[in-house]
Every structure is written in structure tokens, then in C-alpha cells.
Design a protein around this motif. Structure first.
Motif, PDB file in Angstrom:
ATOM      1  N   LEU A   1      68.005  17.643 -43.423  1.00 32.83           N
ATOM      2  CA  LEU A   1      67.112  18.801 -43.329  1.00 32.83           C
ATOM      3  C   LEU A   1      66.948  19.471 -44.683  1.00 32.83           C
ATOM      4  O   LEU A   1      65.848  19.924 -45.038  1.00 32.83           O
ATOM      5  N   PHE A   2      68.026  19.546 -45.453  1.00 30.52           N
ATOM      6  CA  PHE A   2      67.954  20.143 -46.786  1.00 30.52           C
ATOM      7  C   PHE A   2      66.953  19.385 -47.668  1.00 30.52           C
ATOM      8  O   PHE A   2      66.106  20.004 -48.328  1.00 30.52           O
ATOM      9  N   VAL A   3      67.043  18.077 -47.666  1.00 33.75           N
ATOM     10  CA  VAL A   3      66.138  17.265 -48.485  1.00 33.75           C
ATOM     11  C   VAL A   3      64.697  17.455 -48.018  1.00 33.75           C
ATOM     12  O   VAL A   3      63.777  17.635 -48.834  1.00 33.75           O
TER      13      VAL A   3
ATOM     14  N   LEU B   1      59.025  22.882 -52.251  1.00 29.27           N
ATOM     15  CA  LEU B   1      58.523  22.654 -53.608  1.00 29.27           C
ATOM     16  C   LEU B   1      57.025  22.328 -53.588  1.00 29.27           C
ATOM     17  O   LEU B   1      56.269  22.812 -54.439  1.00 29.27           O
ATOM     18  N   VAL B   2      56.615  21.531 -52.612  1.00 18.54           N
ATOM     19  CA  VAL B   2      55.190  21.210 -52.490  1.00 18.54           C
ATOM     20  C   VAL B   2      54.386  22.464 -52.153  1.00 18.54           C
ATOM     21  O   VAL B   2      53.300  22.699 -52.700  1.00 18.54           O
ATOM     22  N   THR B   3      54.932  23.299 -51.259  1.00 18.90           N
ATOM     23  CA  THR B   3      54.236  24.526 -50.862  1.00 18.90           C
ATOM     24  C   THR B   3      54.042  25.469 -52.043  1.00 18.90           C
ATOM     25  O   THR B   3      52.922  25.939 -52.302  1.00 18.90           O
ATOM     26  N   VAL B   4      55.123  25.758 -52.752  1.00 16.53           N
ATOM     27  CA  VAL B   4      55.040  26.685 -53.881  1.00 16.53           C
ATOM     28  C   VAL B   4      54.141  26.118 -54.975  1.00 16.53           C
ATOM     29  O   VAL B   4      53.266  26.819 -55.510  1.00 16.53           O
TER      30      VAL B   4
ATOM     31  N   ARG C   1      67.213  30.956 -49.449  1.00 15.50           N
ATOM     32  CA  ARG C   1      68.471  31.273 -48.762  1.00 15.50           C
ATOM     33  C   ARG C   1      68.749  30.264 -47.647  1.00 15.50           C
ATOM     34  O   ARG C   1      69.896  29.881 -47.414  1.00 15.50           O
ATOM     35  N   MET C   2      67.683  29.823 -46.957  1.00 18.07           N
ATOM     36  CA  MET C   2      67.868  28.818 -45.912  1.00 18.07           C
ATOM     37  C   MET C   2      68.391  27.517 -46.508  1.00 18.07           C
ATOM     38  O   MET C   2      69.305  26.884 -45.953  1.00 18.07           O
ATOM     39  N   LEU C   3      67.836  27.099 -47.648  1.00 14.76           N
ATOM     40  CA  LEU C   3      68.285  25.872 -48.302  1.00 14.76           C
ATOM     41  C   LEU C   3      69.742  25.993 -48.745  1.00 14.76           C
ATOM     42  O   LEU C   3      70.535  25.053 -48.605  1.00 14.76           O
ATOM     43  N   SER C   4      70.091  27.157 -49.257  1.00 14.27           N
ATOM     44  CA  SER C   4      71.468  27.390 -49.674  1.00 14.27           C
ATOM     45  C   SER C   4      72.418  27.311 -48.491  1.00 14.27           C
ATOM     46  O   SER C   4      73.524  26.774 -48.585  1.00 14.27           O
TER      47      SER C   4
END
Length: 315
Positions: free
Chosen positions: A29-31, A38-41, A82-85
Motif C-alpha cells: 500500500l505504501f508503494v 507523487l503523480v497527483t502532486v 502522514r498516511m505514508l509515514s
């Protein structure tokens, strides 16, 4: 951290459980979420830059699109990192004030998106129903007022939702079955009678979603009448194509938001809703640049020009 008050244990901090129940799948899920983030931003920032640099896109429609991309970018910045962290490091603590701050900004940007979509619907109404007066009516002063009102209204509604939730006491569990401070999971942790707060959140959500969606519906009712009056099928197709991207974003955005915030509390399922929240926090912000890039010829042309310009610059 906790403090004892009135014979009850009251927590100053909350802890996100996030996707802890997914076990070893968290790395996958992290990947996945990191890639989408990254694509969104990158996509939204690129849309903003392209609209800024291409003089052909200096029109009200693309001005509003650039602000929508900006709002979506800010929305994801307050939630996804924060979710990724949490996916890597496990459950994370967030202070009471930090949770309130995150809820304020996430709710503010979400409400702002709704109002910006309404403004974009009004812009399409003027463009199709009064094309000869478009330049004079959608003048820079009015555009600035519409954008400013959208952001101010978003902040006010975000503040209202945050105050409704955080006026409550949280004296039971401090674990949030979610990956950010959204209203349903935080409200479920409150002790005492929460019916008044639930009613307040419902009223505020109705005001944002239904009022903004009503304005969009009225705009498109007039647009539909105007399109049906066009004698040629090709003319009708071209007129409708200018609205297709906006309509696609509207349907998905309001569909997700309405399902999350206009339901009775009895239908909440925190684990299921957490997965649904991924849709409007990770996937929906990506739709804005994708839909407009794939369906809008002017944006496609500007992107090609920007890409060719970057290649020539490297050469």
C-alpha cells in the motif's frame, strides 16, 4: 499522553491506527499510495505551471482550473504524507490541537473544491448561454471575487465543522480507526451525547454539498436548453465537449462526498469508510489533471508545447 479530569481519563493525544489491520500488505500500500501521491502532486503542479505560462490558457475557465488544482494539491499535502509515514512506521500519535488543525484544513480545502466546481459550472453557463457577452461578464474583477469567495467560504465552513467536533470531550478510546482526522472517526471517539454535533455536521455538509450542487445543476439546466437549440449535431457535440471534463469531475467528487457525509450515523463502518476515504483523498485529486488532460484539447496542446519546449531546452 493523558490527563485525569472529573473522574474520567481524557486523552490529549490521538493515535492513528491507519492500515494496521492489513499486516504485511502495508508495504505494498505504501508503494501504491506513494506512486499515486507523487503523480497527483506533479500533475496538478504541472497543470498550474502550464496554465500560467501558456497565454492561450489565460481565460476564466483555466484560471478556475488552476485554482482547483492548487486546492487539490493543498488538500493532499495535509493528509497523504502522514498516511505514508504511518504505513512505514506504524501507528502515529497526533496532538489534540494537531488533529483539530488537520481537520480544519482538510475540511476547508474540500469545501473550497465544491465551491470552485460551482464557479466553473457558472463559467460554462456564461460561455454557452451568452457567448457574445462572455468576455465582459467574466471579467478579471468578477473572476477574482468568485475565487476569493470560494476560498473564504471553504475556510468558514471548515472552521465551523472543526468547532462542532472539537467542542466535545474525548474521554474514551484515543485510537482513531483512520489515517487522518476526518469527522466520522473522530466523532465516534467523543463521550457523552453527540447528537447535536452530528446534526451540526449534517447541516453544514448539506449547506456545502447541496447548495453548491444545486448551483451546478441550475447552470447545466440552462446549458442543456441552450445546447438543444443548436441546429447542427456537430455544434451540439462541440458545445457539450466543453463541459464534459467538468461534469466528469463533478459526478465523481460529489458522489464520494455525499456518500461519506450525508449518511446516517448507523450506516458508518469505520474500516470500510477508511477504504472509501482513499478514493477522495488519493484517487479523486488525481482525476482533475487526468480528466482535463485527456479530454481538453487546449490543455493537451499546451502540455505538448511545454514538453517540446523542455526537450529543446535540454538539446
Amino acid at each position: 499522553m493523558r490527563m485525569v479530569q472529573n473522574n474520567a481519563t481524557c486523552w490529549r493525544d490521538f493515535v492513528f491506527l491507519g492500515f494496521s489491520s492489513f499486516g504485511e500488505l502495508q508495504l505494498l500500500l505504501f508503494v501504491l499510495f506513494l506512486f499515486l501521491y507523487l503523480v497527483t502532486v506533479t500533475s496538478n503542479v504541472f497543470i498550474i505551471i502550464v496554465i500560467r505560462l501558456d497565454s492561450h490558457l489565460h481565460t476564466p475557465m483555466y484560471l478556475f482550473l488552476s485554482f482547483l488544482s492548487f486546492s487539490e494539491t493543498c488538500y493532499t499535502l495535509g493528509i497523504i504524507p502522514r498516511m505514508l509515514s504511518g504505513l512505514v512506521m506504524g501507528g502515529q500519535a497526533i496532538s489534540f490541537m494537531g488533529c483539530a488543525t488537520q481537520m480544519f484544513f482538510s475540511a476547508s480545502w474540500a469545501c473550497t473544491n465544491c465551491f470552485l466546481l460551482s464557479v466553473m459550472g457558472f463559467d460554462r453557463y456564461v460561455a454557452i448561454c451568452a457567448p457574445l457577452h462572455y468576455a465582459s461578464r467574466m471579467n478579471p474583477a468578477l473572476c477574482a471575487q468568485l475565487v476569493g469567495t470560494s476560498f473564504l467560504s471553504g475556510y468558514l465552513f471548515g472552521l465551523g465543522m472543526t468547532l462542532v467536533i472539537f467542542r466535545l470531550s474525548f474521554c474514551s478510546s484515543h485510537e482513531i480507526q483512520h489515517f487522518f482526522c476526518d469527522t466520522p472517526p473522530v466523532l465516534s471517539l467523543a463521550c457523552g451525547d453527540t447528537r447535536l454535533s452530528e446534526l451540526g455536521i449534517l447541516i453544514l455538509s448539506l449547506m456545502v454539498l447541496l447548495v453548491s450542487f444545486f448551483l451546478i445543476t441550475v447552470s447545466y439546466a440552462y446549458i442543456l436548453v441552450a445546447i438543444l437549440r443548436i441546429p447542427s449535431a456537430e455544434g451540439r457535440r462541440k458545445a457539450f465537449s466543453t463541459c464534459a471534463s467538468h461534469l466528469t469531475v463533478v459526478v465523481i467528487h460529489y458522489g464520494c462526498a455525499s456518500f461519506m457525509y450525508l449518511r446516517p450515523k448507523a450506516s458508518y463502518s469505520l474500516e470500510r469508510d477508511q477504504l472509501i476515504a482513499v478514493t477522495y483523498t488519493v484517487a479523486t485529486p488525481l482525476l482533475n489533471p487526468i480528466v482535463y488532460s485527456l479530454r481538453n484539447r487546449a490543455v493537451q496542446s499546451a502540455l505538448r508545447n511545454a514538453f517540446r519546449g523542455s526537450l529543446l531546452g535540454k538539446g
